[in-house]
Design a protein around this motif. Structure first.
Motif, PDB file in Angstrom:
ATOM      1  N   THR A  75       0.683  -1.270  -0.009  1.00  0.00           N
ATOM      2  CA  THR A  75       0.013  -0.045   0.148  1.00  0.00           C
ATOM      3  C   THR A  75       0.651   0.996  -0.128  1.00  0.00           C
ATOM      4  O   THR A  75       0.300   2.687   0.245  1.00  0.00           O
ATOM      5  CB  THR A  75      -1.008  -0.115   1.028  1.00  0.00           C
ATOM      6  OG1 THR A  75      -0.246   0.074   2.450  1.00  0.00           O
ATOM      7  CG2 THR A  75      -1.771  -1.059   1.308  1.00  0.00           C
ATOM      8  N   ARG A 113      -5.935   2.368   0.590  1.00  0.00           N
ATOM      9  CA  ARG A 113      -5.495   1.517   1.182  1.00  0.00           C
ATOM     10  C   ARG A 113      -6.627   0.592   2.364  1.00  0.00           C
ATOM     11  O   ARG A 113      -6.227  -0.540   2.246  1.00  0.00           O
ATOM     12  CB  ARG A 113      -4.555   2.037   2.577  1.00  0.00           C
ATOM     13  CG  ARG A 113      -3.203   2.965   2.022  1.00  0.00           C
ATOM     14  CD  ARG A 113      -2.557   3.726   3.014  1.00  0.00           C
ATOM     15  NE  ARG A 113      -1.829   2.553   3.789  1.00  0.00           N
ATOM     16  CZ  ARG A 113      -1.437   3.074   5.286  1.00  0.00           C
ATOM     17  NH1 ARG A 113      -1.862   4.351   5.744  1.00  0.00           N
ATOM     18  NH2 ARG A 113      -1.182   2.140   6.136  1.00  0.00           N
ATOM     19  N   GLU A 155      -0.534  -1.135   9.344  1.00  0.00           N
ATOM     20  CA  GLU A 155      -0.771  -2.289   7.926  1.00  0.00           C
ATOM     21  C   GLU A 155      -0.550  -3.623   8.842  1.00  0.00           C
ATOM     22  O   GLU A 155      -1.096  -4.386   8.612  1.00  0.00           O
ATOM     23  CB  GLU A 155       0.054  -1.843   6.895  1.00  0.00           C
ATOM     24  CG  GLU A 155      -0.071  -2.940   5.926  1.00  0.00           C
ATOM     25  CD  GLU A 155       0.236  -2.482   4.564  1.00  0.00           C
ATOM     26  OE1 GLU A 155      -0.366  -1.511   4.031  1.00  0.00           O
ATOM     27  OE2 GLU A 155       1.448  -2.764   3.992  1.00  0.00           O
TER      28      GLU A 155
END
Lengths: 312, 265, 260
Positions: free
Chosen positions: A168, A176, A202
């Motif tokens: 991302t 994202r 993430e």
């Protein structure tokens, strides 16, 4: 033997990669189990991409053992790659082709028939919400769309194992979150994910287990929760003082926290109870401009383990 | 209050030109070799090698001179055309799309019109270099008389600009380089072969000859050949120059529109 | 033994065809480019062969167009293959990262080498076919042997594509392509293309006879004019060996560049 653990999809021991004098990956050990989401965290140059390329069978290892899907990348490259889905750091789409043609030709690389290619690319374009753009040229897509197309392309062979190198990076928040959602669904379907990232949120969102790499070695591994417990406290107190005051605080905060970190613009106090620490600061007659109590994140772990110097 | 006055760039087109010079300082080596090698090879193969056959077959010469002497000024004008066409296609695409250097320029006080003039000034400089090297080789081959033939250099620059200005106007409208192939294959190559460089236009079928007159290269070759052979008279020269200037003027006018549309929208 | 020297030939088998498919897809969007490539040798044939030909007269008992047409076929085969295997390939290698994407599939480096050379060859064959039709229509083929000029042009294309691709693997930046020009322009001009090789002094003539495009021109001119001689087999052999050497270099270099 029902109790024997399922064999690892990736099994690495003393895995090493050298470029001339430079050692990019220095004798690392790790295993990735089927169905899990496994993350490589680390600053730029830590050796994440080199490791991913070795797993993807496009970079011969310099030493150690590596098994991917039970095979040896040195000998069974094509057979391993037939079951991998690879999302490279930079999109490598065919800019001259349309969206669906990109998927079709990639399907052909995996020996799918045109009928299969058409059917699967239709499904995948829906999966990544690009069905309306099927006939557009790739060069007209936005960055987020290109990234989603790359994901769809990586799924064309219904891989057992996906390798995602910074999936991302460079995307806006909407893109994202959409990508994370799609990756999460893949995981639910039982696809094993191996990803690199330097976004802590993430890693916390996606990874069941991760390793932190720094200077070609693995410096820590575990689940995000385990790492936070091991390398940070439950809470962090962030204090910001008026310009010039921070330098005069020598010793005045001693004993208030497990560990104090001095940043150029603020102080971080690692403590099990942030509010209690904040009250103690005021009791000592100090008046910070701003006070923030928050839970520890992977970012705190990451910065503690890999240091705060900028690595390029 | 003078200190707070924003400073507006003086001579913005010169700044654009400076950019091209700075880039060329990194890349000139290869292009100098080719601009020297190309005339040497063409003149020895076509002028001397093939020329032996032509001269044996035409005892009176072509237009009264040996084939080498006939061919050389034509090649000079043609190579100006080719240099100009190249400099006005791929580098424009690079500035607009690939590296976006022009986009970077117009975020400074430089306006699109200055990009147009700076670019043309740079092409004129490149043409001067290429034509001078070419003429030097011609002198070495004995294919032109020093110093009267020197006037062929500005003529070659004019010829090149007559291609550069319209082509760059077109390039600025393109999203990718696919149509450039068509320019070279259906424009530049046929002109190179049929516009009087290798044989007099009078050899063409009679109905094709007026088409040749409409192309800038025909006029460029006529000027260049007249200068090298010393056969140019003022009225015809003025007509040829007038045609070339007309191409340049139209090309600049079109470039001002297309560059602005592309860079400020 | 031969397989050890050129390991990629069995290696890059069926899968190499996928890369050809990819290029077909790409060119379905740019068919005009392929189509237009056919006109360049045609312009040269009309302009130089007939226009300039009037000034030249006859060469070795042939009209100038008959003399120059086979040479233009040979140079077109070489130039087409060189263009595709240098500029286009460099772009795919360095900028589009096309091959990095290909390598994350079961395809390998050998497939890329064979696939790209095969594609250049297919394109070249299309041009050669078109040009040969023109040669026959204009009455410039003097012998039925001329039919073999198409496979002969394929040999030239094969050698040029293999050598061109292997040079591309050494190229670092666009400016290096001036070197391609420095090599191909003299080949184009001096390989007995526009005037017979007898025009050279002996020393230079022998040198020219060793160059690849001269062998190609000699081969095709022999076929279109019906001057069949054993030397034509030497021409074929020369081009095949050159192509195989190129292929061997390509697969080795690509391995070095892509599998780091």
């Amino acid at each position: 033997m029902p109790n024997e653990p399922r064999p690892a999809l990736i099994h690495a021991r003393a895995l090493t990669k050298r470029f001339g004098e430079m050692t990019a990956v220095d004798a690392i050990d790790f295993d990735v189990a089927p169905g899990e989401a496994f993350g490589f965290l680390g600053p730029n140059g830590a050796g994440k991409t080199s490791t991913m390329r070795m797993i993807g069978c496009v970079s011969p290892r310099s030493g150690g053992t590596l098994e991917v899907l039970g095979m040896d990348p040195d000998h069974d490259g094509p057979a391993i790659r037939a079951r991998l889905g690879v999302i490279p750091q930079q999109d490598t789409l065919d800019m001259e082709l349309t969206v669906q043609e990109n998927l079709w030709i990639y399907a052909r690389y995996f020996d799918l028939s045109y009928a299969e290619a058409r059917e699967r690319s239709k499904e995948l374009l829906e999966f990544v919400q690009l069905q309306d753009r099927a006939k557009d040229e790739v060069q007209n897509l936005s960055g987020g769309m290109k990234r989603r197309l790359t994901i769809a392309r990586g799924l064309i062979n219904e891989p057992d194992l996906m390798l995602l190198d910074e999936p991302t990076t460079g995307l806006d928040p909407q893109a994202r979150h959409l990508l994370w959602d799609r990756l999460y669904r893949l995981k639910q379907r039982g696809v094993t994910l191996v990803l690199t990232t330097h976004f802590m949120d993430e890693a916390e969102q996606l990874c069941d287990r991760l390793v932190v790499m720094d200077k070609a070695t693995i410096v820590a591994q575990g689940s995000p929760r385990q790492l936070i417990e091991r390398y940070a406290t439950r809470e962090v107190l962030e204090l910001r003082f008026p310009q010039g005051v921070q330098e005069t605080l020598n010793g005045k905060l001693d004993g208030l926290a497990d560990r104090i970190e001095h940043l150029p613009d603020r102080l971080l106090l690692y403590t099990p109870d942030g509010d209690a620490a904040a009250a103690a600061v005021h009791d000592r007659g100090l008046a910070p401009e701003s006070v923030l109590v928050r839970r520890s994140t992977l970012e705190d772990v990451f910065l503690r383990l890999t240091g705060r110097t900028l690595i390029e | 209050m003078a200190a707070t006055m924003p400073r507006v760039t003086r001579w913005p087109a010169v700044r654009v030109f400076e950019h091209h010079v700075m880039v060329y300082r990194r890349t000139w080596r290869g292009s100098i070799v080719t601009s020297f090698l190309s005339p040497v090879l063409f003149l020895s193969a076509m002028g001397l090698g093939l020329g032996t056959l032509v001269d044996a077959n035409n005892p009176g010469g072509i237009a009264g001179v040996t084939y080498l002497v006939f061919l050389a000024p034509g090649l000079l004008a043609s190579s100006a055309m080719q240099t100009a066409a190249f400099e006005s296609t791929y580098p424009i695409m690079s500035g607009m799309v690939w590296m976006k250097t022009y986009e970077a320029m117009v975020t400074s006080p430089i306006a699109p019109r200055s990009v147009v003039f700076g670019q043309l000034a740079w092409v004129a400089t490149r043409l001067t270099i290429v034509a001078s090297v070419f003429l030097g080789v011609m002198f070495a081959f004995g294919a032109a008389t020093f110093p009267s033939a020197l006037i062929a250099v500005p003529f070659a620059v004019l010829t090149g600009l007559a291609f550069a200005a319209p082509i760059q106007a077109f390039s600025a409208t393109q999203k990718n380089d696919t149509n450039f192939n068509a320019i070279f294959r259906f424009g530049i190559t046929p002109l190179f072969i049929f516009s009087g460089t290798f044989f007099p236009v009078t050899q063409l079928p009679i109905y094709l000859q007026p088409i040749a007159w409409l192309t800038p290269l025909y006029h460029g070759v006529a000027l260049s050949r007249g200068a090298a052979l010393g056969t140019l008279d003022l009225p015809t020269a003025l007509i040829h120059i007038g045609v070339l200037i007309a191409f340049i003027a139209i090309g600049i006018a079109a470039s001002l529109v297309t560059f602005r549309r592309r860079l400020v929208s | 033994m031969l397989l050890r020297l050129f390991p990629i030939i069995p290696f890059g088998s069926r899968r190499a065809g996928r890369l050809v498919e990819r290029n077909v897809w790409v060119y379905r969007h740019g068919w005009l480019i392929i189509f237009s490539g056919f006109f360049e040798p045609l312009f040269y044939l009309l302009g130089i062969g007939f226009g300039l030909g009037k000034l030249v007269g006859s060469v070795n008992g042939l009209t100038y167009a008959q003399f120059v047409a086979p040479a233009l076929l040979a140079t077109a085969a070489m130039n087409g293959a060189i263009y595709d295997s240098t500029f286009n390939m460099f772009f795919k290698l360095k900028f589009a990262k096309t091959y990095d994407a290909v390598l994350s599939t079961p395809l390998g480096v050998g497939d890329i080498a064979v696939g790209e050379v095969a594609w250049a060859l297919i394109r070249g064959t299309l041009y050669s076919l078109g040009f040969m039709v023109v040669i026959f229509m204009l009455g410039l083929a003097l012998s039925p042997w001329a039919l073999l000029a198409v496979p002969a042009a394929m040999l030239i294309g094969f050698a040029a594509a293999a050598i061109g691709t292997s040079c591309t693997t050494f190229i670092r930046k666009w400016q290096d392509f001036d070197m391609v020009f420095v090599v191909t322009l003299p080949l184009f001009l001096f390989s007995a293309t526009f005037f017979p090789i007898t025009a050279y002094p002996d020393a230079i003539r022998i040198l020219v006879e060793f160059t690849p495009l001269y062998r190609g021109v000699h081969l095709i001119r022999g076929l279109t004019t019906g001057q069949i001689e054993p030397m034509l087999l030497v021409d074929c052999l020369y081009l095949i060996v050159l192509g195989l050497i190129g292929l061997a270099i390509v697969s080795r270099r690509l391995k070095f560049l892509l599998l780091k």
